[in-house]
Enzyme design. Structure first.
Site, PDB file in Angstrom:
ATOM      1  N   ARG A 158      10.254  28.370  36.794  1.00  0.00           N
ATOM      2  CA  ARG A 158      10.679  28.965  35.611  1.00  0.00           C
ATOM      3  C   ARG A 158      11.338  28.338  34.593  1.00  0.00           C
ATOM      4  NH1 ARG A 158      13.166  34.770  36.550  1.00  0.00           N
ATOM      5  NH2 ARG A 158      14.621  34.010  35.106  1.00  0.00           N
ATOM      6  N   ARG A 201      14.359  28.009  43.222  1.00  0.00           N
ATOM      7  CA  ARG A 201      13.250  29.093  43.361  1.00  0.00           C
ATOM      8  C   ARG A 201      11.943  28.760  42.867  1.00  0.00           C
ATOM      9  NH1 ARG A 201      14.656  34.422  39.886  1.00  0.00           N
ATOM     10  NH2 ARG A 201      15.387  32.719  38.183  1.00  0.00           N
ATOM     11  N   ARG A 234      23.018  31.551  31.499  1.00  0.00           N
ATOM     12  CA  ARG A 234      22.836  33.290  31.764  1.00  0.00           C
ATOM     13  C   ARG A 234      23.650  33.641  32.603  1.00  0.00           C
ATOM     14  NH1 ARG A 234      17.379  31.443  34.835  1.00  0.00           N
ATOM     15  NH2 ARG A 234      17.613  33.535  35.749  1.00  0.00           N
ATOM     16  N   ARG A 282      21.146  45.812  30.475  1.00  0.00           N
ATOM     17  CA  ARG A 282      22.018  44.451  30.351  1.00  0.00           C
ATOM     18  C   ARG A 282      23.165  44.537  29.271  1.00  0.00           C
ATOM     19  NH1 ARG A 282      17.819  40.910  32.970  1.00  0.00           N
ATOM     20  NH2 ARG A 282      18.757  38.901  33.147  1.00  0.00           N
ATOM     21  N   LYS A 313      17.650  40.339  42.707  1.00  0.00           N
ATOM     22  CA  LYS A 313      17.065  41.471  42.198  1.00  0.00           C
ATOM     23  C   LYS A 313      15.551  41.587  42.404  1.00  0.00           C
ATOM     24  CE  LYS A 313      18.826  40.881  38.117  1.00  0.00           C
ATOM     25  NZ  LYS A 313      19.328  39.536  38.384  1.00  0.00           N
TER      26      LYS A 313
END
Ligand code: AP5
Length: 221
Positions: free
Chosen positions: A161, A127, A172, A88, A13
């Site tokens: 992160r 990431r 998640r 969400r 996203k």
């Protein structure tokens, strides 16, 4: 043009929102980024949000709805925006409808990025982002052109992160499938939902988005 991107953690996203932002001159509104800024501020609300985010859960609907409602009223959103990470939950989806209605706005597309769950853990674990400009990279799929130098700004510092560890990612993903995936039906019923294959390469996913939006260009003019 107002877009909404749906997809589990790691679906792409944020990566695609940045490209759509550059391509169409509309602004990315990432609730995750907004929350990380609140956490970094060290406020009481930030402390509460931090705890929830590090456990992989969802922050309260009230806080998120207030944040987005204020943000889409700002000047830079006039030309259009890309919602990334919001809504969400059903409550957030209904609140979005209400706030758009009040402001005389509408969504043009809800773009769902379809991916395999297990592959998302590898994507997220690899990431990293430029500490200076926030450009996103991946250990395997999207390395900087020159090792340790950001392609966008030349910065040499990168961050990962706090919620990008395997355990939190699994939580998640659970939260996504329990609370967020069901809202695709809400947008499908409104005739807004389009799906793209998020397991394709980053460039190919961008092309699928542009083709989807381009094919309906007459709808937008
Ligand atoms: P948020 O920041 O929104 O995280 P997320 O939804 O979990 O999504 P990610 O940012 O992890 O993934 P992405 O889909 O953007 O993937 P990316 O493009 O980076 O939210 C964080 C937390 O905040 C939530 O857990 C929650 O606690 C809270 N929160 C946020 N919004 C909320 C809300 N509305 N309500 C309540 N709580 C909320 O890509 C991932 C990696 O894969 C990158 O390295 C990228 O280079 C790579 N990649 C991308 N696409 C591809 C591809 N096609 N092929 C190969 N690699 C790819």
């Amino acid at each position: 043009m107002n877009l909404l991107l749906l997809g589990p953690p790691g679906a792409g996203k944020g990566t695609q929102a940045k490209r759509l932002q550059d391509n169409y001159g509309i602004v990315q509104l990432s609730t995750g980024d907004m929350l990380r800024a609140v956490v970094a501020s060290g406020s009481d609300i930030g402390e509460m949000a931090k705890e929830v985010m590090e456990a992989g859960g969802l922050v309260s609907d009230d806080l998120i709805i207030a944040m987005i409602s204020e943000r889409i009223g700002e000047d830079d959103c006039r030309k259009g925006f890309i919602l990334d990470g919001f809504p969400r939950t059903y409550t957030q989806a209904e609140a979005l409808d209400a706030m758009l209605g009040e402001k005389g706005l509408k969504l043009d597309f809800v773009l769902e990025i379809k991916v395999d769950n297990e592959a998302m853990i590898k994507r997220i674990a690899g990431r990293f982002t430029c500490a200076k400009c926030g450009a996103g990279y991946h250990d395997e799929f999207q390395r900087p052109k020159v090792e340790n130098v950001c392609d966008e700004c030349g910065g040499g510092e990168f961050t990962r992160r706090a919620d990008d560890n395997q355990e939190t990612v699994r939580e998640r993903l659970k939260a996504y499938h329990r609370q967020t995936a069901p809202i695709t039906a809400y947008f499908a019923e409104k005739g807004l939902l389009k799906s793209v294959d998020g397991m394709a390469s980053i460039d190919d996913v961008t092309k699928q988005f542009k083709d989807t939006i381009g094919a309906a260009e007459s709808v937008l003019t």
